[in-house]
Structure formats: structure tokens, C-alpha cells
Design an enzyme around this catalytic site. Structure first.
Site, PDB file in Angstrom:
ATOM      1  N   ASN A 155     -74.697   0.267  -1.119  1.00 52.71           N
ATOM      2  CA  ASN A 155     -75.931   1.035  -0.906  1.00 52.71           C
ATOM      3  C   ASN A 155     -76.242   1.209   0.586  1.00 52.71           C
ATOM      4  O   ASN A 155     -77.335   1.599   0.954  1.00 52.71           O
ATOM      5  CB  ASN A 155     -77.115   0.362  -1.621  1.00 52.71           C
ATOM      6  CG  ASN A 155     -77.380  -1.042  -1.115  1.00 52.71           C
ATOM      7  OD1 ASN A 155     -76.753  -1.502  -0.164  1.00 52.71           O
ATOM      8  ND2 ASN A 155     -78.312  -1.745  -1.742  1.00 52.71           N
ATOM      9  N   HIS A 158     -76.294  -1.253   2.839  1.00 53.80           N
ATOM     10  CA  HIS A 158     -76.957  -2.373   3.513  1.00 53.80           C
ATOM     11  C   HIS A 158     -76.059  -3.013   4.574  1.00 53.80           C
ATOM     12  O   HIS A 158     -74.830  -2.961   4.475  1.00 53.80           O
ATOM     13  CB  HIS A 158     -77.497  -3.416   2.518  1.00 53.80           C
ATOM     14  CG  HIS A 158     -76.483  -4.265   1.851  1.00 53.80           C
ATOM     15  ND1 HIS A 158     -76.548  -4.629   0.521  1.00 53.80           N
ATOM     16  CD2 HIS A 158     -75.350  -4.877   2.308  1.00 53.80           C
ATOM     17  CE1 HIS A 158     -75.544  -5.406   0.214  1.00 53.80           C
ATOM     18  NE2 HIS A 158     -74.793  -5.575   1.272  1.00 53.80           N
ATOM     19  N   GLU A 211     -81.662  -4.283   3.043  1.00 55.58           N
ATOM     20  CA  GLU A 211     -81.471  -3.329   1.958  1.00 55.58           C
ATOM     21  C   GLU A 211     -82.113  -1.991   2.315  1.00 55.58           C
ATOM     22  O   GLU A 211     -82.914  -1.914   3.260  1.00 55.58           O
ATOM     23  CB  GLU A 211     -82.136  -3.886   0.684  1.00 55.58           C
ATOM     24  CG  GLU A 211     -81.586  -5.229   0.231  1.00 55.58           C
ATOM     25  CD  GLU A 211     -80.241  -5.128  -0.476  1.00 55.58           C
ATOM     26  OE1 GLU A 211     -79.563  -4.088  -0.375  1.00 55.58           O
ATOM     27  OE2 GLU A 211     -79.867  -6.102  -1.141  1.00 55.58           O
ATOM     28  N   ASP A 241     -76.565 -13.892   7.711  1.00 58.89           N
ATOM     29  CA  ASP A 241     -77.494 -14.140   6.603  1.00 58.89           C
ATOM     30  C   ASP A 241     -77.119 -15.354   5.760  1.00 58.89           C
ATOM     31  O   ASP A 241     -76.025 -15.916   5.910  1.00 58.89           O
ATOM     32  CB  ASP A 241     -77.594 -12.889   5.714  1.00 58.89           C
ATOM     33  CG  ASP A 241     -76.233 -12.252   5.411  1.00 58.89           C
ATOM     34  OD1 ASP A 241     -75.200 -12.905   5.636  1.00 58.89           O
ATOM     35  OD2 ASP A 241     -76.206 -11.105   4.945  1.00 58.89           O
TER      36      ASP A 241
HETATM   37  C1  F6R Z   1     -72.549 -10.681   4.312  1.00 48.45           C
HETATM   38  C2  F6R Z   1     -73.327  -9.475   4.524  1.00 48.45           C
HETATM   39  C3  F6R Z   1     -73.224  -8.283   3.608  1.00 48.45           C
HETATM   40  C4  F6R Z   1     -71.788  -7.860   3.344  1.00 48.45           C
HETATM   41  C5  F6R Z   1     -71.750  -6.647   2.414  1.00 48.45           C
HETATM   42  C6  F6R Z   1     -70.331  -6.258   2.039  1.00 48.45           C
HETATM   43  O1  F6R Z   1     -72.833 -11.641   5.281  1.00 48.45           O
HETATM   44  O2  F6R Z   1     -74.063  -9.457   5.445  1.00 48.45           O
HETATM   45  O3  F6R Z   1     -73.956  -7.231   4.167  1.00 48.45           O
HETATM   46  O4  F6R Z   1     -71.150  -7.559   4.553  1.00 48.45           O
HETATM   47  O5  F6R Z   1     -72.462  -6.913   1.253  1.00 48.45           O
HETATM   48  O6  F6R Z   1     -69.778  -7.263   1.268  1.00 48.45           O
HETATM   49  P1  F6R Z   1     -68.238  -7.267   0.849  1.00 48.45           P
HETATM   50  O7  F6R Z   1     -67.451  -7.436   2.082  1.00 48.45           O
HETATM   51  O8  F6R Z   1     -68.096  -8.429  -0.100  1.00 48.45           O
HETATM   52  O9  F6R Z   1     -67.985  -5.940   0.187  1.00 48.45           O
END
Ligand code: F6R
Length: 240
Positions: free
Chosen positions: A136, A138, A143, A67
């Protein structure tokens, strides 16, 4: 689904690096899906170390990132493009033409998403996708409520994600409200998936994803329907 529990963040990162190294040894032209965020930083550090010692070779590897924020330039310090180059690509022997990250500044986001999806197919699909997980549930920027049949697309970020990510920006108003993300179906097409999670604050999300109801309200729960998924956790992220 398989579950591997490591003692702490350090050993989780080392284990993840080892699993990737093994995959590259089996297939030097591996197509690797990557994530940003805080969780994979230790993994990237370890892979850089191994690459510098000649223990792992990225010269034929292709990568696709999950992303990118929309409306942000690739040189913006909070863009995922910048993050990936600074924390990984600039330090390893990967060919720049084999690195794919959605363009946050694209003039035609819809077309760009289609192009990205096609590019993944052209390269033969993702062999191994690395994922983190949001509080959450995701995955990528998919989301809660995201369709399980979604492909790469433009999405609006949830309030919770904007809140979470505001720690990286000077002001909360600066956090982009939209992003481009691989879809759930795009992720599920990967041949193998490894989800990394560390720390207490992810415990609930990890538990729901691993053994809760499979529902679009918890996007990561869809991983239960995939035949080759490993949850790689540290002790604090696991209590089930
Ligand atoms: C990032 C992504 C997000 C993260 C998720 C966890 O490319 O796709 O889904 O993997 O938000 O983020 P951290 O590792 O910062 O807790």
C-alpha cells in the site's frame, strides 16, 4: 530520484551490500538506518559474508531500525529486535551499544519515541537509510494517511498490513495492532535513502512511489521530495 534495476533478487541484494560497503569505506562511523521484512534478508546475508571475509567493518557503525511492534517482547521470535539480531547483528562485528531498535515493551511509548528521535539527533542523524515498501506504499509503519511531518510515534497498523504480516504468526489474532515507527519526517532527514523492492507484487506501489502524485495516501511518494534517493529494484518490481 535515481533508479537502479538489477536482474533478480540475488543481484539486487549484492548491489545493496556493495553500496553500503562503499558508504562505510567513506565514513567508518556511518549511522545506518535499517528495515526488517523479507526484502533486506538477502542484503543482510551478503553483508555478513563480506564482514566475515574482512571486506566490510561494522566496528564503528551505529544503526537505527525503522520500527518495532508494540506490546511484544524483544525475545519474541516475531519481534523486529529478534529478527535483527538473528539475521544480522549476531553475525557481524557491530558493538551492541551502537544498535538502536524501538523497544516494543516500553512502559511509556510516547516518552520512548521522543527519546528515540533525540538519540538519532545525538548521533548526528542518519547518513544512509535502507527502506522496503509495503503493497500500500507504506514505509516503516507509516501507513497511507500518515502526515509527511510525522516523527517517531505510536501507530495503529492498517488491516492490509496486519493481513500481510499474519503469515509470520500462528494466528492472525496474534499480530500486534500497534507499532512504534520512525515518522516520515524522521526518514526524510536521512542524508541518503535507498529503497529496495523485489517482485511483481510490489510493482504498482513502486510505480506510484517513483512517479505518481506525491500524496499522503502513498507514503513512499514523499521520497520524490528528497534530494538523494535511489530505488534499487529487480526486473519484476519495475515496469515503468
Ligand atoms: C520493516 C518495514 C516495512 C517493510 C515493508 C516491506 O521494518 O519498515 O515498511 O519494509 O512492509 O516488507 P517486505 O520486505 O516483507 O515486503
Amino acid at each position: 530520484m535515481k533508479k537502479i534495476i538489477e536482474k533478480d533478487y540475488q543481484s539486487l541484494s549484492e548491489k545493496a551490500a556493495l553500496l553500503i560497503k562503499e558508504e562505510i569505506e567513506k565514513n567508518p562511523s556511518l549511522v545506518l538506518g535499517l528495515a526488517t521484512g523479507s526484502t533486506p534478508l538477502g542484503l543482510y546475508k551478503k553483508l555478513i559474508e563480506m564482514n566475515k571475509k574482512g571486506e566490510v567493518d561494522f566496528s564503528q557503525v551505529t544503526t537505527f531500525n525503522l520500527d518495532e511492534y508494540l506490546g511484544i517482547s524483544s525475545s519474541h521470535p516475531q519481534s523486529y529486535n529478534y529478527y535483527m539480531h538473528k539475521n544480522f547483528f549476531d553475525e557481524i562485528n557491530i558493538k551492541k551499544e551502537n544498535v538502536f531498535i524501538p523497544h516494543g515493551e516500553t512502559e511509556n511509548p510516547e516518552e520512548h519515541c521522543k527519546w528515540y528521535e533525540k538519540k538519532i539527533e545525538e548521533k548526528g542523524g542518519i547518513d544512509l537509510q535502507i527502506l522496503g515498501i509495503g503493497g500500500n506504499g507504506h514505509i516503516g509503519f507509516n501507513e497511507p494517511g500518515s502526515s509527511f511531518s510525522s516523527s517517531t510515534r505510536v501507530v495503529s497498523l492498517s488491516k492490509e498490513t496486519i493481513e500481510d504480516n499474519s503469515r509470520f504468526f500462528e494466528k492472525k489474532e496474534e499480530v500486534p495492532k500497534k507499532a512504534i515507527t520512525m515518522g516520515i519526517e524522521t526518514i526524510l532527514k536521512s542524508k541518503r535513502i535507498i529503497l529496495l523492492s523485489s517482485g511483481e507484487n510490489k510493482k504498482e506501489a513502486v510505480k506510484k512511489a517513483f512517479k505518481g502524485k506525491v500524496t499522503e495516501e502513498v507514503p513512499a511518494s514523499v521520497l520524490q521530495t528528497h534530494s538523494r534517493v535511489t530505488f534499487l529494484l529487480d526486473e519484476k518490481a519495475e515496469d515503468f
